[in-house]
Design an enzyme around this catalytic site. Structure first.
Site, PDB file in Angstrom:
ATOM      1  N   CYS A   1      -2.053  27.246  59.692  1.00 35.99           N
ATOM      2  CA  CYS A   1      -1.201  27.351  58.507  1.00 35.99           C
ATOM      3  C   CYS A   1      -1.965  28.080  57.402  1.00 35.99           C
ATOM      4  O   CYS A   1      -3.077  27.677  57.042  1.00 35.99           O
ATOM      5  CB  CYS A   1      -0.787  25.955  58.056  1.00 35.99           C
ATOM      6  SG  CYS A   1      -0.076  25.893  56.395  1.00 35.99           S
ATOM      7  N   GLU A   2      -1.381  29.134  56.870  1.00 37.46           N
ATOM      8  CA  GLU A   2      -2.087  29.907  55.856  1.00 37.46           C
ATOM      9  C   GLU A   2      -2.099  29.219  54.494  1.00 37.46           C
ATOM     10  O   GLU A   2      -2.795  29.664  53.585  1.00 37.46           O
ATOM     11  CB  GLU A   2      -1.480  31.308  55.732  1.00 37.46           C
ATOM     12  CG  GLU A   2      -0.092  31.369  55.141  1.00 37.46           C
ATOM     13  CD  GLU A   2       0.425  32.800  55.048  1.00 37.46           C
ATOM     14  OE1 GLU A   2      -0.226  33.716  55.608  1.00 37.46           O
ATOM     15  OE2 GLU A   2       1.474  33.015  54.406  1.00 37.46           O
ATOM     16  N   HIS A   3      -1.370  28.131  54.352  1.00 32.75           N
ATOM     17  CA  HIS A   3      -1.337  27.416  53.079  1.00 32.75           C
ATOM     18  C   HIS A   3      -2.392  26.318  52.983  1.00 32.75           C
ATOM     19  O   HIS A   3      -2.840  25.985  51.884  1.00 32.75           O
ATOM     20  CB  HIS A   3       0.048  26.809  52.847  1.00 32.75           C
ATOM     21  CG  HIS A   3       1.144  27.817  52.831  1.00 32.75           C
ATOM     22  ND1 HIS A   3       2.378  27.616  53.422  1.00 32.75           N
ATOM     23  CD2 HIS A   3       1.183  29.076  52.321  1.00 32.75           C
ATOM     24  CE1 HIS A   3       3.133  28.682  53.264  1.00 32.75           C
ATOM     25  NE2 HIS A   3       2.437  29.583  52.600  1.00 32.75           N
ATOM     26  N   HIS A   4      -2.771  25.725  54.138  1.00 30.49           N
ATOM     27  CA  HIS A   4      -3.721  24.606  54.117  1.00 30.49           C
ATOM     28  C   HIS A   4      -4.895  24.780  55.072  1.00 30.49           C
ATOM     29  O   HIS A   4      -5.789  23.936  55.103  1.00 30.49           O
ATOM     30  CB  HIS A   4      -3.002  23.295  54.467  1.00 30.49           C
ATOM     31  CG  HIS A   4      -1.897  22.935  53.537  1.00 30.49           C
ATOM     32  ND1 HIS A   4      -0.585  23.277  53.775  1.00 30.49           N
ATOM     33  CD2 HIS A   4      -1.911  22.275  52.345  1.00 30.49           C
ATOM     34  CE1 HIS A   4       0.177  22.838  52.792  1.00 30.49           C
ATOM     35  NE2 HIS A   4      -0.592  22.231  51.909  1.00 30.49           N
TER      36      HIS A   4
ATOM     37  N   GLN B   1       5.165  29.659  60.463  1.00 32.36           N
ATOM     38  CA  GLN B   1       5.929  29.637  61.717  1.00 32.36           C
ATOM     39  C   GLN B   1       7.072  30.634  61.690  1.00 32.36           C
ATOM     40  O   GLN B   1       7.399  31.255  62.708  1.00 32.36           O
ATOM     41  CB  GLN B   1       6.447  28.218  61.975  1.00 32.36           C
ATOM     42  CG  GLN B   1       7.145  28.056  63.316  1.00 32.36           C
ATOM     43  CD  GLN B   1       7.495  26.617  63.614  1.00 32.36           C
ATOM     44  OE1 GLN B   1       6.823  25.691  63.166  1.00 32.36           O
ATOM     45  NE2 GLN B   1       8.565  26.403  64.356  1.00 32.36           N
TER      46      GLN B   1
ATOM     47  N   HIS C   1       3.218  20.422  62.438  1.00 32.32           N
ATOM     48  CA  HIS C   1       2.297  20.961  61.440  1.00 32.32           C
ATOM     49  C   HIS C   1       1.412  19.836  60.924  1.00 32.32           C
ATOM     50  O   HIS C   1       1.901  18.865  60.326  1.00 32.32           O
ATOM     51  CB  HIS C   1       3.077  21.586  60.282  1.00 32.32           C
ATOM     52  CG  HIS C   1       3.814  22.832  60.672  1.00 32.32           C
ATOM     53  ND1 HIS C   1       3.481  24.082  60.171  1.00 32.32           N
ATOM     54  CD2 HIS C   1       4.858  23.030  61.520  1.00 32.32           C
ATOM     55  CE1 HIS C   1       4.291  24.985  60.691  1.00 32.32           C
ATOM     56  NE2 HIS C   1       5.141  24.374  61.503  1.00 32.32           N
TER      57      HIS C   1
ATOM     58  N   CYS D   1      -0.531  19.872  58.496  1.00 35.48           N
ATOM     59  CA  CYS D   1      -0.506  19.787  57.039  1.00 35.48           C
ATOM     60  C   CYS D   1       0.613  18.862  56.561  1.00 35.48           C
ATOM     61  O   CYS D   1       0.586  18.388  55.423  1.00 35.48           O
ATOM     62  CB  CYS D   1      -0.352  21.167  56.416  1.00 35.48           C
ATOM     63  SG  CYS D   1       1.089  22.091  56.982  1.00 35.48           S
TER      64      CYS D   1
END
Length: 212
Positions: A101-104, A142, A170, A172
């Site tokens: 995940c590019e956010h977490h 995703q 996920h 996250c």
């Protein structure tokens, strides 16, 4: 990390597809030494003793693990003439994948269902899984991953239709925040007849077991 470059993959044109298409994504090289220093600094900032016997080698291991997860492997997409004129659905179900995940920077993982309705060419079945694996390497969401797989197959096979569904958990969302352990996210990308023809779309979802 999200830009994509395909060799021998120009926009759709009237020229025939070559039998072999090399898939390669442009990605900057990983600086392992700098990554190790960054991991060491992060652990220290989080109150961890990086000089302990247990953590002494952790920065190197973490840097190597992320380098592997963020580096897509080039491969050759092998296609063959559809000499038999096969015109029914080709589906590979339950292809396992994992991405970050590019956010977490936490993993998400699950299975992909990839299908197409062939036209002039068919593709080696294992290559469908390879396409998923290739685009899963890197910082992803995703939704984008689902679309990249579908677009690549549509552009290079030129089939009558492409359908891709990803089901993933996920971390996250399951390990932090709402802690919704076991919750799965479904995304789909439907192109050609899979988007335009209700019967073709329904056949795909029925064979994958995905309720729509």
């Amino acid at each position: 990390m999200t830009s994509t470059a395909w060799t021998e993959c120009p926009p759709v044109d009237p020229a025939p597809r070559p039998p072999y298409l090399r898939l390669a994504r442009a990605a900057p090289p990983v600086e392992l030494a700098a990554a190790e220093d960054a991991v060491r600094a992060l652990l220290t900032a989080l109150g961890q003793d990086v000089d302990s016997e247990h953590l002494r080698d952790t920065p190197r291991r973490v840097a190597a693990a992320y380098a592997e997860l963020l580096t897509p492997e080039a491969f050759t997409l092998t296609t063959f003439p559809n000499d038999g004129g096969y015109d029914e659905l080709i589906l590979v179900r339950d292809v396992p994948f994992r991405s970050l995940c590019e956010h977490h920077l936490l993993p998400f993982h699950g299975v992909a269902h990839v299908a197409y309705l062939p036209e002039e060419r068919i593709v080696g079945l294992s290559k469908l899984a390879r396409v998923v694996e290739h685009f899963a390497r890197g910082l992803q969401v995703q939704e984008r991953l689902t679309r990249q797989v579908a677009d690549y197959l549509q552009q290079n096979l030129r089939p009558k239709g492409v359908a891709v569904v990803l089901e993933a958990e996920h971390l996250c969302m399951s390990l932090r925040g709402v802690r919704a352990y076991g919750a799965r996210t479904l995304t789909s990308a439907l192109l050609g007849l899979h988007r335009d023809d209700p019967a073709t779309r329904q056949e795909f979802f029925a064979l994958t077991g995905v309720r729509r």
